[in-house]
Design a protein around this motif. Structure first.
Motif, short mmCIF file in Angstrom:
data_model
loop_
_atom_site.label_atom_id
_atom_site.label_comp_id
_atom_site.label_asym_id
_atom_site.label_seq_id
_atom_site.Cartn_x
_atom_site.Cartn_y
_atom_site.Cartn_z
N GLU A 104 -2.05 77.50 63.28
CA GLU A 104 -1.76 76.62 62.15
C GLU A 104 -1.84 77.35 60.81
N TYR A 105 -2.71 78.35 60.72
CA TYR A 105 -2.79 79.12 59.48
C TYR A 105 -1.49 79.86 59.22
N TYR A 106 -0.93 80.44 60.28
CA TYR A 106 0.34 81.16 60.12
C TYR A 106 1.47 80.19 59.78
N ARG A 108 1.09 77.37 58.10
CA ARG A 108 0.88 76.98 56.70
C ARG A 108 1.37 78.07 55.74
N LEU A 109 1.08 79.32 56.07
CA LEU A 109 1.53 80.42 55.22
C LEU A 109 3.06 80.49 55.19
N SER A 112 4.44 77.80 52.96
CA SER A 112 4.25 78.14 51.54
C SER A 112 5.27 79.18 51.09
N GLU A 120 -0.16 78.51 46.69
CA GLU A 120 -0.63 77.89 47.94
C GLU A 120 -0.86 78.96 49.01
N SER A 121 0.01 79.97 49.06
CA SER A 121 -0.19 81.05 50.04
C SER A 121 -1.47 81.82 49.73
N THR A 124 -4.40 79.71 51.01
CA THR A 124 -4.53 79.81 52.47
C THR A 124 -5.13 81.15 52.87
N ASN A 126 -7.13 82.98 51.09
CA ASN A 126 -8.55 82.94 50.73
C ASN A 126 -9.36 82.17 51.77
N ASP A 127 -8.78 81.08 52.28
CA ASP A 127 -9.45 80.30 53.32
C ASP A 127 -9.67 81.14 54.58
N ILE A 128 -8.66 81.95 54.93
CA ILE A 128 -8.75 82.79 56.14
C ILE A 128 -9.84 83.85 55.97
#
Length: 439
Positions: A104-106, A108-109, A112, A120-121, A124, A126-128
């Motif tokens: 899901e992270y990929y 979302r990136l 973006s 936004e990218s 994301t 930073n969250d990773i």
């Protein structure tokens, strides 16, 4: 040589090419391939049924990918996850236990990037990183993600993507929204960033810039054939901005042939440089002015203003006339201030003879081919100095070897010795110890 009939030797290796041919000729060879992800998942499903463990296909697929074709490793990981989850293996629990980055992270990136939303990218990313994932492992996974999207652009190659059906369907749907050219660019950009990651002193900035470039490389989805300007790779790219500024000459030396036509110019923002040659030697030149682009967080996501080409032209101070004496004086100043340890270069500069051929074109006469190669290599430094000091950015230089020079070798004996002494100072000690002389 003559083993007994009841003895059988079994040699297992992953490097068959290293086994001697004489041994291979006495063997029956059986090649075993890695176990496919699908077969590994099927066997893990069988083991789960026998042990009364509930599983999700996506979770078993993650375990199979981690095992990398080894069934023993797959069973060990499976046992570890069973202990962690208490017999209920879910996708979420599996990736948490194995520290695997969620698909899901990929996704979302990618969303973006397709929306050209740099901010936004970055959030994301930073969250990773805040969850403890290693930056280089993330880049490796991101490159594989874009490669998987490229596979899913075609029905035949989509079969090579070994994941669960639900995740494959997500990839196929997302791949339809991505231009093939963008995926090529994305794989190249991420791979380039991955190679530079280990040497970079500011790794976070390197990854932040990666997403700026990826957002700028997205092709329009309006059905038109026009493509946005593709940002260059990280090694040489400038960052995008709405304000154009004039910078100094790029450190590039080229051998000029015929100038390209106007419609074939690769970058319309670069003003053409004056190119002249007298038909002898090589001409070294650089473009006059280049546009540098910078990042503005306030303008991210806003339409970019196009500046007129006239905005990058100089104000007339870049074509000052100069004389033969002025040229020679600046050349000698450059040679005298050149680092003393660069013996051959300094010697080449001091021995060169200059001849002004036209208002902006001069010839440098050198003694041999070795000096010609040195000057051709360091020509950019010399031209940059002359252009700045003489205030004329149209200066070009031809290089010619003196045909009447008696020295036929690329280097004299003294030049060879100086080059050897630079690499190994002990040569000088050897010369002094034995009182030797150079022929």
């Amino acid at each position: 040589e003559e083993p007994p009939h009841h003895a059988i030797f079994i040699l297992a290796t992953t490097e068959k090419h290293k086994v001697l041919p004489t041994i291979l000729s006495h063997c029956q060879i059986y090649d075993f391939s890695r176990i496919s992800i699908a077969d590994t998942v099927e066997h893990l499903r069988y083991v789960a049924e026998q042990e009364g463990v509930t599983t999700e296909d996506e979770a078993l697929n993650v375990i199979a990918q981690k095992a990398d074709g080894g069934m023993r490793d797959a069973l060990s990981i499976f046992d570890q996850v069973v202990s962690f989850t208490g017999g209920n293996i879910t996708y979420k629990a599996t990736i948490d236990n194995l520290n695997v980055l969620d698909y899901e992270y990929y996704f979302r990136l990618t969303e973006s990037i397709l929306a050209e939303d740099v901010v936004e990218s970055w959030m994301t990313l930073n969250d990773i990183l805040s969850k403890g994932f290693d930056g280089q492992n993330f880049l490796t996974g991101l490159a594989s993600h874009f490669r998987d999207l490229l596979l899913c652009k075609n029905e035949r190659t989509a079969q090579l993507f070994e994941v669960g059906s639900s995740i494959r369907n997500k990839y196929i749907d997302l791949a339809k929204r991505c231009e093939t050219t963008f995926l090529y660019q994305a794989i190249e950009q991420v791979n380039d960033c991955d190679m530079k990651y280990r040497q970079s002193r500011n790794k976070r900035l390197l990854m932040d810039l990666l997403f700026v470039y990826l957002c700028q490389a997205v092709a329009p989805n309006d059905g038109s054939n026009e493509k946005k300007k593709v940002i260059k790779p990280i090694a040489t790219a400038a960052t995008p901005s709405t304000t154009a500024t004039v910078v100094s000459q790029p450190n590039v030396a080229t051998k000029v042939t015929a100038p390209p036509k106007a419609e074939e110019q690769p970058n319309a923002d670069i003003a053409p440089a004056e190119r002249k040659s007298n038909g002898a030697g090589k001409v070294t030149t650089m473009p006059r002015r280049a546009v540098s682009i910078g990042v503005s967080l306030n303008n991210l996501g806003q339409p970019k203003e196009e500046k007129a080409p006239e905005a990058v032209l100089a104000n007339g101070d870049d074509k000052q006339p100069f004389t033969q004496q002025m040229l020679e004086n600046e050349w000698m100043n450059f040679a005298k201030n050149y680092p003393a340890e660069e013996v051959l270069v300094k010697q080449m500069l001091l021995q060169s003879t200059l001849t002004l051929l036209s208002d902006t074109h001069f010839e440098a006469l050198v003694n041999n081919q070795g000096q010609e190669e040195l000057l051709n290599t360091r020509g950019t430094e010399v031209l940059s100095h002359l252009r700045q000091r003489l205030k004329n950015y149209s200066i070009v230089m031809s290089i010619r070897v003196n045909e009447n020079n008696e020295k036929q070798l690329a280097f004299t004996s003294k030049e060879k010795f100086d080059l050897m002494a630079k690499d190994n100072p002990l040569v000088i000690k050897l010369l002094e110890e034995f009182n030797l002389e150079i022929d």
